[in-house]
Scaffold this motif. Sequence first.
Motif, PDB file in Angstrom:
ATOM      1  N   TYR A  14       0.800  -1.225   0.000  1.00 19.57           N
ATOM      2  CA  TYR A  14       0.000   0.000   0.000  1.00 19.57           C
ATOM      3  C   TYR A  14       0.834   1.277   0.000  1.00 19.57           C
ATOM      4  O   TYR A  14       0.310   2.343   0.274  1.00 19.57           O
ATOM      5  CB  TYR A  14      -0.924   0.022   1.224  1.00 19.57           C
ATOM      6  CG  TYR A  14      -1.885  -1.139   1.290  1.00 19.57           C
ATOM      7  CD1 TYR A  14      -3.005  -1.195   0.470  1.00 19.57           C
ATOM      8  CD2 TYR A  14      -1.662  -2.193   2.174  1.00 19.57           C
ATOM      9  CE1 TYR A  14      -3.894  -2.264   0.525  1.00 19.57           C
ATOM     10  CE2 TYR A  14      -2.534  -3.261   2.244  1.00 19.57           C
ATOM     11  CZ  TYR A  14      -3.649  -3.291   1.416  1.00 19.57           C
ATOM     12  OH  TYR A  14      -4.514  -4.349   1.471  1.00 19.57           O
ATOM     13  N   LYS A  15       2.127   1.172  -0.308  1.00 20.69           N
ATOM     14  CA  LYS A  15       2.977   2.364  -0.264  1.00 20.69           C
ATOM     15  C   LYS A  15       2.450   3.480  -1.154  1.00 20.69           C
ATOM     16  O   LYS A  15       2.398   4.643  -0.750  1.00 20.69           O
ATOM     17  CB  LYS A  15       4.408   1.993  -0.689  1.00 20.69           C
ATOM     18  CG  LYS A  15       5.361   3.176  -0.702  1.00 20.69           C
ATOM     19  CD  LYS A  15       6.748   2.735  -1.154  1.00 20.69           C
ATOM     20  CE  LYS A  15       7.698   3.920  -1.220  1.00 20.69           C
ATOM     21  NZ  LYS A  15       9.042   3.520  -1.673  1.00 20.69           N
ATOM     22  N   ALA A  16       2.059   3.136  -2.368  1.00 20.54           N
ATOM     23  CA  ALA A  16       1.606   4.150  -3.303  1.00 20.54           C
ATOM     24  C   ALA A  16       0.108   4.431  -3.206  1.00 20.54           C
ATOM     25  O   ALA A  16      -0.387   5.379  -3.803  1.00 20.54           O
ATOM     26  CB  ALA A  16       1.946   3.729  -4.741  1.00 20.54           C
ATOM     27  N   PHE A  61      -6.743   1.954   4.408  1.00 22.52           N
ATOM     28  CA  PHE A  61      -7.634   2.555   5.398  1.00 22.52           C
ATOM     29  C   PHE A  61      -9.067   2.614   4.874  1.00 22.52           C
ATOM     30  O   PHE A  61     -10.027   2.432   5.631  1.00 22.52           O
ATOM     31  CB  PHE A  61      -7.143   3.957   5.752  1.00 22.52           C
ATOM     32  CG  PHE A  61      -5.829   3.970   6.469  1.00 22.52           C
ATOM     33  CD1 PHE A  61      -5.741   3.602   7.799  1.00 22.52           C
ATOM     34  CD2 PHE A  61      -4.672   4.336   5.810  1.00 22.52           C
ATOM     35  CE1 PHE A  61      -4.526   3.609   8.461  1.00 22.52           C
ATOM     36  CE2 PHE A  61      -3.452   4.346   6.460  1.00 22.52           C
ATOM     37  CZ  PHE A  61      -3.382   3.983   7.792  1.00 22.52           C
ATOM     38  N   GLY A  62      -9.222   2.889   3.582  1.00 20.65           N
ATOM     39  CA  GLY A  62     -10.555   2.961   3.007  1.00 20.65           C
ATOM     40  C   GLY A  62     -11.289   1.627   3.050  1.00 20.65           C
ATOM     41  O   GLY A  62     -12.498   1.580   3.310  1.00 20.65           O
ATOM     42  N   LEU A  91     -16.266  -1.453   8.086  1.00 25.61           N
ATOM     43  CA  LEU A  91     -16.936  -1.055   9.318  1.00 25.61           C
ATOM     44  C   LEU A  91     -18.208  -0.274   9.015  1.00 25.61           C
ATOM     45  O   LEU A  91     -19.216  -0.403   9.725  1.00 25.61           O
ATOM     46  CB  LEU A  91     -15.994  -0.206  10.182  1.00 25.61           C
ATOM     47  CG  LEU A  91     -14.772  -0.921  10.751  1.00 25.61           C
ATOM     48  CD1 LEU A  91     -13.942   0.037  11.606  1.00 25.61           C
ATOM     49  CD2 LEU A  91     -15.179  -2.138  11.571  1.00 25.61           C
ATOM     50  N   GLY A  92     -18.172   0.552   7.957  1.00 26.14           N
ATOM     51  CA  GLY A  92     -19.361   1.313   7.576  1.00 26.14           C
ATOM     52  C   GLY A  92     -20.504   0.403   7.155  1.00 26.14           C
ATOM     53  O   GLY A  92     -21.671   0.661   7.482  1.00 26.14           O
ATOM     54  N   ALA A  93     -20.174  -0.675   6.420  1.00 20.19           N
ATOM     55  CA  ALA A  93     -21.207  -1.624   6.001  1.00 20.19           C
ATOM     56  C   ALA A  93     -21.827  -2.317   7.203  1.00 20.19           C
ATOM     57  O   ALA A  93     -23.054  -2.490   7.281  1.00 20.19           O
ATOM     58  CB  ALA A  93     -20.595  -2.655   5.048  1.00 20.19           C
ATOM     59  N   THR A  99      -8.845   9.227   7.237  1.00 22.40           N
ATOM     60  CA  THR A  99      -7.427   8.918   7.427  1.00 22.40           C
ATOM     61  C   THR A  99      -6.801   8.447   6.119  1.00 22.40           C
ATOM     62  O   THR A  99      -5.668   8.807   5.787  1.00 22.40           O
ATOM     63  CB  THR A  99      -7.244   7.842   8.514  1.00 22.40           C
ATOM     64  OG1 THR A  99      -7.759   8.325   9.752  1.00 22.40           O
ATOM     65  CG2 THR A  99      -5.767   7.483   8.678  1.00 22.40           C
ATOM     66  N   GLY A 100      -7.544   7.647   5.353  1.00 22.32           N
ATOM     67  CA  GLY A 100      -7.048   7.194   4.057  1.00 22.32           C
ATOM     68  C   GLY A 100      -6.821   8.343   3.099  1.00 22.32           C
ATOM     69  O   GLY A 100      -5.831   8.359   2.360  1.00 22.32           O
TER      70      GLY A 100
END
Length: 335
Positions: A246-248, A254-255, A261-263, A305-306
């Motif tokens: 996930y570096k780039a 985070f998304g 969690l949103g679901a 945060t993402g």
Amino acid sequence: MTIQAAIFTDVLAADALELSLVVPIFNEQESVGPLITRIIEAMTNYPSSWELILVDDGSTDATIVNARAYLQQPDSNLKIVALQRNFGQTAAMQAGIDTARGRLIATLDGDLQNDPKDIPMLVEELERRELDLLVGWRKNRQDGLFLRKIPSWIANRLIGKITGVRLHDYGCSLKIYRSSIIKQVKLTGEMHRFIPAWVASVVPSTRIGEMPVTHHARQFGASKYGLSRTFRVILDLLSVMFFMRYKARPGHFFGSLGLGLGALAGVIMTYLFIDKFILGNDIGTRPMLMVGVVLLLSSVQLITTGILAEMIARLYYRDDLTPNYIVRETYQQTD
């Protein structure tokens, strides 16, 4: 080809070095002299041009004084890069790689446990197998069983499982790189242990190999590592796993968590809505309501945060050329 281009190519060929040997050292005053001597002896019959770069990582003993005594020794091809303070082995290695001019770069430890005589053999094997990185494998390791061998075995298995680059000995500093490849990798923190994994983010893992090398018991001083290193390796490994994937695009990490969690929060809140407004039940004191609200807030926080992480990543790539060390002085042979 134009005349100017031909002249430029000839100048580059004349100035080009075949091999740079990079050795980070820290408080190795007893070892540095024999180390330089052994390297000179090992490279005496090397058929191509080479240089030796010692990176003094802020030693507090006589290491750099003892090393400078060899600057005028014939055929040492020695350059000393003195860092302003102790930045750690990773930063010292990065400083040496940045200084190196060779087409190939070899790294080894400064404590005499790696044998410089293996270097020409490793170079030949790298070229024969057409690899970009050849890692030394301390098959007959001369270290303590419980303090070094067992933790190292566990760490190597764990690193190989997570990164997908399976090697017997990630921790061996004796490695041969193609300069054009390793200079695409920026080493930070204590990430020198995971160099093969970082290289695998630049080239296919099939261009990374290993080869058994000689390993000697430490002759002088004390090891810089202990059991605490095992815990640091685990923490660093988590960082490596994150950066490799996930570096780039840290927003995806985070998304994804935020959307998950949103679901879940959406399901809970929908159930409570039906229970309240359709079935007419009281939900004000139900723990599920609190869980749903917390999950919803956590989802929003992770998604934002993402977004911030994506912004920081773009700044990181823009400023990625900033070195993670400071050079106090450089010493080299004078004609």
